[in-house]
Design an enzyme around this catalytic site. Structure first.
Site, mmCIF file in Angstrom:
data_model
loop_
_atom_site.group_PDB
_atom_site.id
_atom_site.type_symbol
_atom_site.label_atom_id
_atom_site.label_comp_id
_atom_site.label_asym_id
_atom_site.label_seq_id
_atom_site.Cartn_x
_atom_site.Cartn_y
_atom_site.Cartn_z
ATOM 1 C CG ASP A 135 55.082 8.841 32.871
ATOM 2 O OD1 ASP A 135 55.538 9.371 33.893
ATOM 3 O OD2 ASP A 135 54.576 7.710 32.886
ATOM 4 C CG ASN A 136 56.641 9.429 27.171
ATOM 5 O OD1 ASN A 136 56.669 8.789 28.217
ATOM 6 N ND2 ASN A 136 57.516 9.235 26.217
#
Length: 723
Positions: A314-315
């Site tokens: 994800d991030n």
């Protein structure tokens, strides 16, 4: 006897207390977690288990993001190619993009931060010759060359977090609000994430582990106008770009980046591209910034008495665990998704954390857990590939994610996970912290080196492409093989030479890519040092289009080491006489089937010293050659399979001139492997297939005996130092 409890994390959800208690006991789980889209009831948090809570740093706070739209995360995008039919051209630069995900950045001066390029010549169009129609999201260009192609590189705001968007669409979340990601580099956002975390830590006393999912910048994931994936790069830094970042970069590095440094002709600096100096500088710049900011959040977490865990996905951009700055963050743990042995090793080999955890597949989502499907099949396939890697470097914990209520509806799956978790604990208790036997040390040579340890393209839709398929196949084979693996870059060799303990170097991939090396092969220090190393006894294996760059009459720049080159059509007038294969060869001694993926064509032997091992369809697919005291081996391709794992192992031992050492801790059946642990006088024989297998096993003294293993079985044996 292994304790049947611990080292397992169970996902749960609201209104699922009794079933959670049942599965906690059955699977021996000692931790509970929520997931994107689920929450834990207070009663569940009081169970006898560690509580992980998913925490989103820079999303899921729309009330803040709506008030500070100028601080929403940005990215550079490129329009489609447009052909001018006159001296004027109008480009609808959002065509092909998902307008629920992005909005053009009109907050900053478009003439300063955007770029229009004549793609026929590569020249930048003077900003005085174009204007933006903001109402229609079009760029109008004047005074240009007819029949040239033009693109617009534009800054956009990312108004929907890509992971939440993917989950939203996959799970049909309807009118659930779209989460807006904001940029921690901006002043209000920076203060908000720290203040909010402080309050959240106080308001969540039942949380033991803060599972940061992840931090600030998502890997590049852009959707098209059909709400489907348009561009995915798990390593892409595109979403970390902003005007503030570009200004800070110029101040720190002393020069200014162009939009083209990010857009990269529409390739967006994908993992397959040989990285430019500017892009490597930008990666370094972002990693330093992210590490500083992460360190502050981790310290706040520790001050509250909780652990900080990072989800490797994800991030995660800027937190690369094999980068120079990750060790400074103070992170307690890393968790990531395990899709195979390669992704498991990517997690388990991470240093500087207290423990590592793998989230196994399948995810408890309705795309797998639906009536008529059997999730046990996927789970077993996933476990068998991952288990090979566990035998080399085990994770500290495993777990699952998603909606537990979905998995609970499949009793066969529930029972299978019980067996899996018990076997994991048995493996861990036997070998954690124990160095496994390794017959060789192997270096993977590419543009990225250590930074991308056990990492390739990491996007599912890349599997069809042979170069990704082959490179992934190599790493997957190595992830569970009895060899030490290291990752080195071309610059490492140029600057530092080749370490004395390396037996074999592997270079693989398509010509021009970061994996093969592209123009790096014009560097005389690189080719000279490698030739000298092989001449003195080193082993070099090239797969696909290794060392490939057309230069000075060669395509494979180490053709003299490999004994083969590739015909590009320039020397068709020169006859190629050498096509006769050897009668037998060590590399193929127990291989009966060959799979090189897509055909590699027009590879030919340089002379009669090249040992052509497999010449089918008028093409060389496998060969070997001596070079001084060393050896070179060429393989056309290597998608992952048990047979190709054996082929690669034999090729490595042959290249290293250590054929006589391969039968130490060895199973003759390609579906079986032996993993030895001399420190504890134990070894394990594993069946990597879902069928019964019989094999001859060679112990550490080279003594053979017959053994039959049930499907997926692992058998542990003890031995004395005398064998």
């Amino acid at each position: 006897m292994t304790e049947r409890k611990g080292r397992v994390t169970l996902p749960s959800q609201q209104n699922f207390l009794e079933e959670t208690k049942e599965l906690l006991d059955l699977w021996g789980a000692d931790a509970l977690r929520d997931s994107d889209g689920t929450k834990l009831d207070d009663e569940i948090k009081q169970l006898d288990a560690k509580i992980y809570t998913t925490y989103f740093v820079a999303r899921s706070h729309n009330e803040f993001a709506e008030k500070h739209k100028e601080e929403v995360q940005q990215l550079y995008l490129m329009s489609q190619y447009n052909t001018a039919k006159s001296s004027e051209l109008e480009i609808s630069f959002l065509d092909g993009y998902f307008k629920d995900q992005i909005q053009p950045d009109y907050y900053h001066d478009v003439k300063e931060w955007w770029e229009v390029i004549d793609r026929t010549t590569g020249e930048v169009v003077d900003p005085s010759n174009w204007e933006v129609n903001q109402e229609d999201n079009k760029v109008v260009i004047k005074n240009i060359e007819p029949w040239h192609e033009y693109t617009v590189s534009f800054l956009a705001y990312m108004i929907w977090d890509p992971t939440q968007m993917y989950n939203h669409i996959t799970n049909d979340w309807g009118d659930k609000p779209h989460e807006i990601p904001f940029d921690v580099r901006q002043p209000n956002s920076n203060q908000f994430v720290k203040d909010y975390l402080k309050n959240w830590l106080q308001e969540n006393p039942d949380t033991d582990v803060v599972r940061f999912t992840t931090f600030f910048y998502h890997f590049t994931l852009v959707f098209n106008n059909l709400a489907e994936e348009k561009f995915v790069d798990w390593f892409g830094y595109g979403a970390s770009v902003s005007v503030a970042a570009l200004q800070a970069f110029e101040k720190e590095k002393g020069y200014r980046l162009r939009p083209e440094d990010i857009v990269d002709q529409g390739y967006y600096n994908s993992t397959f591209r040989v990285p430019t100096k500017a892009y490597l500088d930008y990666i370094d710049f972002i990693q330093q910034f992210v590490a500083r900011e992460v360190k502050e959040l981790v310290q706040l977490t520790h001050d509250s008495g909780k652990e900080a865990m990072m989800f490797l996905g994800d991030n995660w951009i800027g937190t690369e665990p094999y980068g120079k700055y990750f060790k400074d963050t103070g992170m307690d743990a890393v968790v990531g998704s395990v899709g195979d042995g390669t992704t498991l090793r990517m997690i388990s080999d991470i240093e500087g954390v207290k423990y590592t955890e793998g989230r196994f597949l399948p995810y408890f989502f309705p795309d797998t857990f639906y009536e008529g499907n059997n999730p046990v099949i996927e789970a077993n396939e996933n476990w068998l590939t991952a288990r090979r890697a566990l035998m080399r470097k085990p994770l500290d914990r495993i777990g699952y994610g998603g909606y537990l209520s979905l998995a609970y509806k499949f009793p066969e799956f529930v029972d299978y996970v019980k067996e899996l978790t018990d076997e994991f604990r048995e493996i861990y208790d036997n070998i954690k912290g124990v160095k496994p036997y390794s017959g060789l040390k192997v270096a993977i040579l590419n543009s990225w080196g250590k930074l991308r340890t056990w990492q390739t393209h990491m996007v599912a839709h890349g599997k069809w492409y042979k170069q990704a398929y082959t490179y992934q196949g190599i790493l997957e084979a190595l992830s569970g093989s009895a060899v030490d693996v290291t990752f080195i870059s071309f610059d490492d060799i140029i600057e530092n030479g080749i370490a004395d303990d390396i037996d074999v170097i592997i270079n693989a991939g398509d010509a021009g890519t970061s994996f093969s090396g592209g123009e790096m092969w014009k560097e005389k220090e690189l080719t000279s040092k490698l030739r000298e190393w092989v001449n003195n006894g080193g082993g070099f294996i090239g797969i696909g289009e290794p060392t490939a760059h057309h230069h000075q009459g060669r395509f494979f720049q180490l053709a003299n080491v490999l004994g083969v080159d590739k015909e590009l059509g320039f020397s068709l007038s020169t006859n190629k006489y050498f096509t006769e294969t050897v009668d037998s060869h060590f590399i193929t001694e127990d291989i009966t089937t060959f799979d090189y993926g897509e055909d590699m064509q027009n590879v030919y032997a340089l002379n009669d010293n090249t040992e052509i091992i497999d010449f089918t369809g008028g093409e060389i697919h496998l060969s070997a050659s001596s070079f001084g005291k060393g050896r070179g081996v060429y393989i056309a391709g290597l998608p992952y399979s048990h047979e190709n794992t054996r082929l690669l192992m034999r090729a490595m031992y042959y290249a290293a001139n250590k054929e006589n050492e391969m039968n130490k801790w060895f199973a003759t059946n390609v579906h079986c492997e032996v993993h030895a642990y001399p420190e504890i006088n134990k070894y394990a024989v594993i069946n990597n297939s879902m069928e019964k297998q019989t094999t001859t096993v060679y112990d550490g003294a080279g003594k053979p005996y017959e053994l039959t293993l049930e499907p997926s079985q692992i058998i542990w044996e003890e031995y004395t130092n005398e064998g």
